[in-house]
Write a protein that holds these residues in place. Structure first.
Motif, PDB file in Angstrom:
ATOM      1  N   LYS A 178      38.528  -1.888  67.208  1.00  0.00           N
ATOM      2  CA  LYS A 178      37.233  -1.310  67.147  1.00  0.00           C
ATOM      3  C   LYS A 178      36.766  -1.164  65.670  1.00  0.00           C
ATOM      4  CE  LYS A 178      37.154   0.358  71.507  1.00  0.00           C
ATOM      5  NZ  LYS A 178      36.481   1.490  71.997  1.00  0.00           N
ATOM      6  N   THR A 179      35.624  -0.686  65.117  1.00  0.00           N
ATOM      7  CA  THR A 179      35.246  -0.468  63.888  1.00  0.00           C
ATOM      8  C   THR A 179      35.739   0.766  63.461  1.00  0.00           C
ATOM      9  OG1 THR A 179      33.267  -1.865  64.174  1.00  0.00           O
ATOM     10  CG2 THR A 179      33.098  -0.206  62.340  1.00  0.00           C
ATOM     11  N   ILE A 180      36.318   0.695  62.306  1.00  0.00           N
ATOM     12  CA  ILE A 180      36.925   1.627  61.372  1.00  0.00           C
ATOM     13  C   ILE A 180      36.303   1.856  60.140  1.00  0.00           C
ATOM     14  CG2 ILE A 180      39.135   2.670  60.743  1.00  0.00           C
ATOM     15  CD1 ILE A 180      40.710   1.150  62.916  1.00  0.00           C
ATOM     16  N   ILE A 181      35.786   3.040  59.747  1.00  0.00           N
ATOM     17  CA  ILE A 181      35.547   3.364  58.503  1.00  0.00           C
ATOM     18  C   ILE A 181      36.381   4.625  58.014  1.00  0.00           C
ATOM     19  CG2 ILE A 181      33.861   4.280  56.987  1.00  0.00           C
ATOM     20  CD1 ILE A 181      31.789   3.529  59.246  1.00  0.00           C
ATOM     21  N   LEU A 182      37.054   4.089  56.909  1.00  0.00           N
ATOM     22  CA  LEU A 182      38.355   4.761  56.277  1.00  0.00           C
ATOM     23  C   LEU A 182      38.021   5.250  54.809  1.00  0.00           C
ATOM     24  CD1 LEU A 182      41.233   6.099  56.545  1.00  0.00           C
ATOM     25  CD2 LEU A 182      42.053   3.871  55.934  1.00  0.00           C
ATOM     26  N   VAL A 183      37.897   6.387  54.633  1.00  0.00           N
ATOM     27  CA  VAL A 183      37.969   6.785  53.151  1.00  0.00           C
ATOM     28  C   VAL A 183      39.348   7.278  52.833  1.00  0.00           C
ATOM     29  CG1 VAL A 183      36.730   8.463  51.424  1.00  0.00           C
ATOM     30  CG2 VAL A 183      35.431   7.496  53.405  1.00  0.00           C
ATOM     31  N   THR A 184      39.811   6.750  51.880  1.00  0.00           N
ATOM     32  CA  THR A 184      41.381   7.234  51.566  1.00  0.00           C
ATOM     33  C   THR A 184      41.667   6.989  50.067  1.00  0.00           C
ATOM     34  OG1 THR A 184      43.751   7.076  52.223  1.00  0.00           O
ATOM     35  CG2 THR A 184      42.316   5.047  52.132  1.00  0.00           C
ATOM     36  N   HIS A 185      42.342   7.706  49.359  1.00  0.00           N
ATOM     37  CA  HIS A 185      43.062   7.457  48.134  1.00  0.00           C
ATOM     38  C   HIS A 185      44.481   6.711  48.231  1.00  0.00           C
ATOM     39  CE1 HIS A 185      40.396   9.903  46.432  1.00  0.00           C
ATOM     40  NE2 HIS A 185      40.569  10.942  47.077  1.00  0.00           N
ATOM     41  N   MET A 235      47.373   1.376  52.127  1.00  0.00           N
ATOM     42  CA  MET A 235      46.925   1.323  53.601  1.00  0.00           C
ATOM     43  C   MET A 235      45.805   0.545  53.992  1.00  0.00           C
ATOM     44  SD  MET A 235      47.759   5.199  54.609  1.00  0.00           S
ATOM     45  CE  MET A 235      49.442   6.169  54.503  1.00  0.00           C
ATOM     46  N   LEU A 236      45.168  -0.003  52.797  1.00  0.00           N
ATOM     47  CA  LEU A 236      44.064  -0.844  53.244  1.00  0.00           C
ATOM     48  C   LEU A 236      44.246  -2.199  52.970  1.00  0.00           C
ATOM     49  CD1 LEU A 236      41.653   0.980  50.532  1.00  0.00           C
ATOM     50  CD2 LEU A 236      41.881   1.403  53.065  1.00  0.00           C
ATOM     51  N   LYS A 237      45.551  -2.586  53.055  1.00  0.00           N
ATOM     52  CA  LYS A 237      46.017  -3.981  53.086  1.00  0.00           C
ATOM     53  C   LYS A 237      45.419  -4.867  54.241  1.00  0.00           C
ATOM     54  CE  LYS A 237      50.517  -2.868  54.731  1.00  0.00           C
ATOM     55  NZ  LYS A 237      51.404  -1.659  54.056  1.00  0.00           N
ATOM     56  N   SER A 238      45.591  -4.007  55.461  1.00  0.00           N
ATOM     57  CA  SER A 238      44.822  -4.773  56.767  1.00  0.00           C
ATOM     58  C   SER A 238      43.270  -4.881  56.968  1.00  0.00           C
ATOM     59  CB  SER A 238      45.646  -4.124  57.964  1.00  0.00           C
ATOM     60  OG  SER A 238      45.435  -2.901  58.051  1.00  0.00           O
ATOM     61  N   SER A 239      42.928  -4.199  55.812  1.00  0.00           N
ATOM     62  CA  SER A 239      41.422  -4.219  56.259  1.00  0.00           C
ATOM     63  C   SER A 239      40.726  -5.495  56.040  1.00  0.00           C
ATOM     64  CB  SER A 239      40.428  -3.256  54.986  1.00  0.00           C
ATOM     65  OG  SER A 239      41.016  -2.046  55.178  1.00  0.00           O
ATOM     66  N   ASN A 240      39.446  -5.666  56.699  1.00  0.00           N
ATOM     67  CA  ASN A 240      38.867  -7.190  56.389  1.00  0.00           C
ATOM     68  C   ASN A 240      37.339  -6.800  55.513  1.00  0.00           C
ATOM     69  OD1 ASN A 240      37.283  -5.495  58.285  1.00  0.00           O
ATOM     70  ND2 ASN A 240      37.444  -7.132  59.638  1.00  0.00           N
ATOM     71  N   LYS A 241      37.586  -5.655  55.012  1.00  0.00           N
ATOM     72  CA  LYS A 241      36.111  -5.373  54.332  1.00  0.00           C
ATOM     73  C   LYS A 241      36.574  -4.028  53.202  1.00  0.00           C
ATOM     74  CE  LYS A 241      32.144  -6.504  54.866  1.00  0.00           C
ATOM     75  NZ  LYS A 241      30.714  -6.784  55.581  1.00  0.00           N
ATOM     76  N   LEU A 242      36.483  -4.329  51.971  1.00  0.00           N
ATOM     77  CA  LEU A 242      36.519  -2.944  51.386  1.00  0.00           C
ATOM     78  C   LEU A 242      35.464  -2.726  50.482  1.00  0.00           C
ATOM     79  CD1 LEU A 242      40.015  -3.898  49.782  1.00  0.00           C
ATOM     80  CD2 LEU A 242      39.547  -2.322  51.783  1.00  0.00           C
ATOM     81  N   LEU A 243      34.823  -1.415  50.395  1.00  0.00           N
ATOM     82  CA  LEU A 243      33.519  -1.176  49.361  1.00  0.00           C
ATOM     83  C   LEU A 243      34.072   0.178  48.519  1.00  0.00           C
ATOM     84  CD1 LEU A 243      31.254  -0.401  52.614  1.00  0.00           C
ATOM     85  CD2 LEU A 243      31.465  -2.618  51.206  1.00  0.00           C
TER      86      LEU A 243
END
Length: 86
Positions: free
Chosen positions: A67-74, A78-86
């Motif tokens: 599914k699409t996940i939008i995650l805001v975090t410090h 934990m973002l290592k498995s993300s396919n797009k970072l903004l």
């Protein structure tokens, strides 16, 4: 561990929970849904690092699947498995 599981009433008419307990309960309730998009606004801020990593690795991404996940975090680790970072 809550008296009525994920149906436990919290707040004025229910029991008092810590910030971490509130986050874990909200995540459990959210994971029961079958949404196409999930938005998280720093769900790890009330959790200690060990619990946050367990929630991340064992609940959020495995249970949501593709599914699409939008995650805001410090917690940048934990973002290592993300396919797009903004």
């Amino acid at each position: 561990m809550l008296c009525n599981g994920d149906d436990t009433v919290i707040g004025e008419s229910g029991i008092s929970l810590s910030g971490g307990q509130k986050v874990r309960l909200a995540l459990a309730r959210m994971l029961y849904g079958d949404a196409d998009i999930y938005m998280f606004d720093d769900p790890f801020s009330s959790l200690d690092a060990k619990v946050a990593n367990k929630v991340y690795e064992n609940a959020i991404f495995p249970l949501i699947g593709n599914k699409t996940i939008i995650l805001v975090t410090h917690h940048l680790d934990m973002l290592k498995s993300s396919n797009k970072l903004l």
